[in-house]
Structures are given as structure tokens and as C-alpha cells.
Design a protein around this motif. Structure first.
Motif, PDB file in Angstrom:
ATOM      1  N   PHE A  69     -21.682 -14.550  30.020  1.00 55.58           N
ATOM      2  CA  PHE A  69     -22.431 -15.457  31.103  1.00 55.58           C
ATOM      3  C   PHE A  69     -23.572 -15.066  31.561  1.00 55.58           C
ATOM      4  N   ASP A  70     -24.491 -15.928  31.911  1.00 55.85           N
ATOM      5  CA  ASP A  70     -25.515 -16.070  33.004  1.00 55.85           C
ATOM      6  C   ASP A  70     -26.759 -15.037  32.483  1.00 55.85           C
ATOM      7  N   LYS A  71     -27.547 -14.230  33.698  1.00 56.80           N
ATOM      8  CA  LYS A  71     -28.049 -13.467  33.560  1.00 56.80           C
ATOM      9  C   LYS A  71     -27.885 -12.797  32.231  1.00 56.80           C
ATOM     10  N   LEU A  72     -26.932 -11.872  32.459  1.00 56.97           N
ATOM     11  CA  LEU A  72     -26.807 -10.794  31.079  1.00 56.97           C
ATOM     12  C   LEU A  72     -26.402 -11.558  29.831  1.00 56.97           C
ATOM     13  N   GLY A  73     -26.178 -13.081  30.001  1.00 57.59           N
ATOM     14  CA  GLY A  73     -26.751 -14.205  28.491  1.00 57.59           C
ATOM     15  C   GLY A  73     -27.726 -14.143  28.436  1.00 57.59           C
ATOM     16  N   GLU A  74     -28.552 -14.405  29.166  1.00 61.56           N
ATOM     17  CA  GLU A  74     -29.731 -14.549  28.690  1.00 61.56           C
ATOM     18  C   GLU A  74     -30.524 -13.362  27.993  1.00 61.56           C
ATOM     19  N   ILE A  75     -30.215 -12.160  28.568  1.00 63.41           N
ATOM     20  CA  ILE A  75     -31.063 -11.221  28.094  1.00 63.41           C
ATOM     21  C   ILE A  75     -30.765 -10.486  26.977  1.00 63.41           C
ATOM     22  N   CYS A  76     -28.980 -10.899  26.491  1.00 59.38           N
ATOM     23  CA  CYS A  76     -28.446 -10.751  25.079  1.00 59.38           C
ATOM     24  C   CYS A  76     -29.024 -11.834  23.898  1.00 59.38           C
ATOM     25  N   GLY A  77     -29.332 -12.901  24.419  1.00 60.12           N
ATOM     26  CA  GLY A  77     -30.342 -14.339  23.307  1.00 60.12           C
ATOM     27  C   GLY A  77     -31.985 -13.358  23.507  1.00 60.12           C
ATOM     28  N   GLU A  78     -32.049 -13.264  24.504  1.00 62.57           N
ATOM     29  CA  GLU A  78     -33.395 -12.957  23.800  1.00 62.57           C
ATOM     30  C   GLU A  78     -33.496 -11.608  23.003  1.00 62.57           C
ATOM     31  N   TYR A  79     -32.878 -10.244  23.606  1.00 58.72           N
ATOM     32  CA  TYR A  79     -33.192  -8.983  23.132  1.00 58.72           C
ATOM     33  C   TYR A  79     -32.456  -8.271  21.929  1.00 58.72           C
ATOM     34  N   LEU A  80     -31.384  -9.165  22.125  1.00 56.82           N
ATOM     35  CA  LEU A  80     -30.452  -8.551  21.217  1.00 56.82           C
ATOM     36  C   LEU A  80     -30.613  -9.984  19.127  1.00 56.82           C
ATOM     37  N   LYS A  81     -30.980  -7.904  18.725  1.00 53.51           N
ATOM     38  CA  LYS A  81     -30.593  -9.126  17.414  1.00 53.51           C
ATOM     39  C   LYS A  81     -29.797  -8.258  15.837  1.00 53.51           C
ATOM     40  N   LYS A  82     -29.735  -8.950  14.942  1.00 54.36           N
ATOM     41  CA  LYS A  82     -28.602  -8.880  13.312  1.00 54.36           C
ATOM     42  C   LYS A  82     -29.451  -7.317  13.937  1.00 54.36           C
ATOM     43  N   GLY A  83     -28.056  -6.440  13.329  1.00 57.57           N
ATOM     44  CA  GLY A  83     -28.282  -5.269  13.228  1.00 57.57           C
ATOM     45  C   GLY A  83     -28.470  -4.511  14.465  1.00 57.57           C
ATOM     46  N   SER A  84     -28.801  -4.473  15.159  1.00 57.59           N
ATOM     47  CA  SER A  84     -28.702  -3.899  16.964  1.00 57.59           C
ATOM     48  C   SER A  84     -27.586  -3.284  16.537  1.00 57.59           C
ATOM     49  N   GLN A  85     -28.326  -1.724  17.582  1.00 55.77           N
ATOM     50  CA  GLN A  85     -27.263  -1.327  18.011  1.00 55.77           C
ATOM     51  C   GLN A  85     -26.736  -1.545  19.529  1.00 55.77           C
ATOM     52  N   VAL A  86     -25.095  -1.603  20.417  1.00 55.62           N
ATOM     53  CA  VAL A  86     -25.499  -1.875  21.483  1.00 55.62           C
ATOM     54  C   VAL A  86     -24.126  -1.351  21.984  1.00 55.62           C
ATOM     55  N   TYR A  87     -23.824  -0.691  23.441  1.00 60.95           N
ATOM     56  CA  TYR A  87     -22.797  -0.959  23.902  1.00 60.95           C
ATOM     57  C   TYR A  87     -22.427  -1.702  24.638  1.00 60.95           C
ATOM     58  N   ILE A  88     -21.165  -2.336  24.749  1.00 61.73           N
ATOM     59  CA  ILE A  88     -20.881  -2.911  25.351  1.00 61.73           C
ATOM     60  C   ILE A  88     -19.791  -2.675  26.290  1.00 61.73           C
ATOM     61  N   SER A  89     -19.987  -3.222  27.243  1.00 56.69           N
ATOM     62  CA  SER A  89     -17.970  -3.003  28.003  1.00 56.69           C
ATOM     63  C   SER A  89     -18.073  -4.130  28.811  1.00 56.69           C
ATOM     64  N   GLY A  90     -16.522  -4.744  29.167  1.00 54.59           N
ATOM     65  CA  GLY A  90     -16.027  -5.455  29.463  1.00 54.59           C
ATOM     66  C   GLY A  90     -14.596  -5.740  30.115  1.00 54.59           C
ATOM     67  N   ARG A  91     -13.952  -6.764  29.674  1.00 54.01           N
ATOM     68  CA  ARG A  91     -12.152  -7.848  29.837  1.00 54.01           C
ATOM     69  C   ARG A  91     -12.480  -7.585  28.463  1.00 54.01           C
ATOM     70  N   LEU A  92     -11.146  -8.156  28.481  1.00 49.11           N
ATOM     71  CA  LEU A  92     -10.749  -8.788  27.111  1.00 49.11           C
ATOM     72  C   LEU A  92      -9.671  -9.983  27.715  1.00 49.11           C
ATOM     73  N   LYS A  93      -9.830 -10.998  26.679  1.00 47.44           N
ATOM     74  CA  LYS A  93      -9.917 -12.784  26.807  1.00 47.44           C
ATOM     75  C   LYS A  93      -8.797 -13.142  26.241  1.00 47.44           C
ATOM     76  N   THR A  94      -7.836 -13.376  26.328  1.00 42.74           N
ATOM     77  CA  THR A  94      -7.305 -14.399  24.331  1.00 42.74           C
ATOM     78  C   THR A  94      -6.763 -15.202  24.505  1.00 42.74           C
ATOM     79  N   ASP A  95      -7.798 -16.883  24.367  1.00 44.94           N
ATOM     80  CA  ASP A  95      -7.698 -17.750  23.968  1.00 44.94           C
ATOM     81  C   ASP A  95      -6.004 -18.418  22.895  1.00 44.94           C
ATOM     82  N   LYS A  96      -5.601 -19.552  23.476  1.00 44.90           N
ATOM     83  CA  LYS A  96      -4.822 -20.257  22.793  1.00 44.90           C
ATOM     84  C   LYS A  96      -4.779 -21.319  22.295  1.00 44.90           C
ATOM     85  N   TYR A  97      -5.162 -22.073  21.116  1.00 48.79           N
ATOM     86  CA  TYR A  97      -5.382 -22.949  20.755  1.00 48.79           C
ATOM     87  C   TYR A  97      -4.201 -24.230  19.483  1.00 48.79           C
ATOM     88  N   GLU A  98      -4.647 -25.269  19.656  1.00 42.20           N
ATOM     89  CA  GLU A  98      -3.572 -25.338  18.422  1.00 42.20           C
ATOM     90  C   GLU A  98      -5.153 -25.724  17.549  1.00 42.20           C
TER      91      GLU A  98
END
Length: 150
Positions: A59-88
Motif C-alpha cells: 500500500f501507499d508509497k511502498l505500493g507506488e515504488i513496487c509498481g514503478e521498479y519491480l519487473k517480471k523476474g526481479s528478485q526481491v526480499y519481502i517482509s510483512g504480515r499474513l492476511k486471509t480473506d474469506k469469500y463466496e
């Protein structure tokens, strides 16, 4: 729940270009998947490999940076939290688990154009300059050199 910890970390490669959308508030939301591999030897001594696909949202600034600089095949380190969504879907309850990223670091050295990839980025509260805002038609605000992602 005071002693619980919801922390996820991985190093992997992007499966496709990040998709960036903007909320009504103008905040960016980037979604992408990361292939994370593992290998081991089975009981017969043969090497086995497996790839796990991890869905990531930033989200936010981190989301903009990911969209601008990450490309298919880019190697990245990601840290965050898990979230599970429930849907029908089709009358069945389904679940989808993703990582809500709070930190991203590009790995792998130089890109094809010879430019160094962006350094580690962490989600920070947005800094404002008057009426300037990031959004689909505006570039993000970089207040000082520490905010520039390269």
C-alpha cells in the motif's frame, strides 16, 4: 493474543509485472506474486524442488515504488504480515491468503539497462508539501534523498 506474532519473510522472483490501482483516497495498492523455491533430497537421495507462489499486496508509497521498479523476474526480499480473506464463489466458501508487505528490498544487482536496482524500502507515513499528492496522474513526493528509491 498479546504474545502472538504475524510475520512473514521471503526471497523470491516476481511472476509478472505488479498491478497498481489507486483507491478513492488516492493511495496506491500494488498486487503481485512472488515465486519462492525450495529444494531437498528425498528418501532415495534424489534432489527434489518445489515452487510456492505467494500473493503480495503493498500500500501507499511502498505500493507506488513496487509498481514503478519491480519487473517480471526481479528478485526481491519481502517482509510483512499474513492476511486471509474469506469469500463466496459458486455457492462455496473459499479462502485466499496474501502477504501485506511493509518492507521490500530489491536484490540481484544491476538491471538490463545497467542501473542499480532500488535499495531497501519501508512503509513510512506520507510527508506532504502543500496540495501536492501522489496519485495516478502525479508522481510521488520525494522530500529528501533518503526517499528517492535508487
Amino acid at each position: 493474543m498479546a504474545n502472538d506474532l504475524n510475520q512473514y519473510q521471503c526471497i523470491g522472483r516476481l511472476g509478472k509485472e505488479p498491478e497498481v490501482r489507486y483507491m478513492a483516497s488516492g493511495k496506491a495498492v500494488a498486487s503481485f506474486s512472488v515465486a519462492v523455491g525450495s529444494s531437498w533430497k528425498d528418501a532415495s537421495g534424489e534432489k527434489r524442488e518445489e515452487t510456492e507462489w505467494v500473493n503480495v499486496t503493498a500500500f501507499d508509497k511502498l505500493g507506488e515504488i513496487c509498481g514503478e521498479y519491480l519487473k517480471k523476474g526481479s528478485q526481491v526480499y519481502i517482509s510483512g504480515r499474513l492476511k486471509t480473506d474469506k469469500y463466496e464463489k459458486d455457492g462455496q466458501t473459499r479462502y485466499s491468503t496474501k502477504v501485506i508487505a511493509d518492507r521490500m528490498q530489491m536484490l540481484g544487482g544491476k538491471t538490463e539497462g545497467g542501473q542499480d536496482e532500488a535499495p531497501q524500502r519501508q512503509e513510512r507515513p506520507a510527508k506532504t508539501h502543500g496540495d501536492r499528492k501522489g496519485g495516478p496522474n502525479n508522481r510521488p513526493d520525494f522530500d529528501d534523498e533518503s526517499d528517492i528509491p535508487f
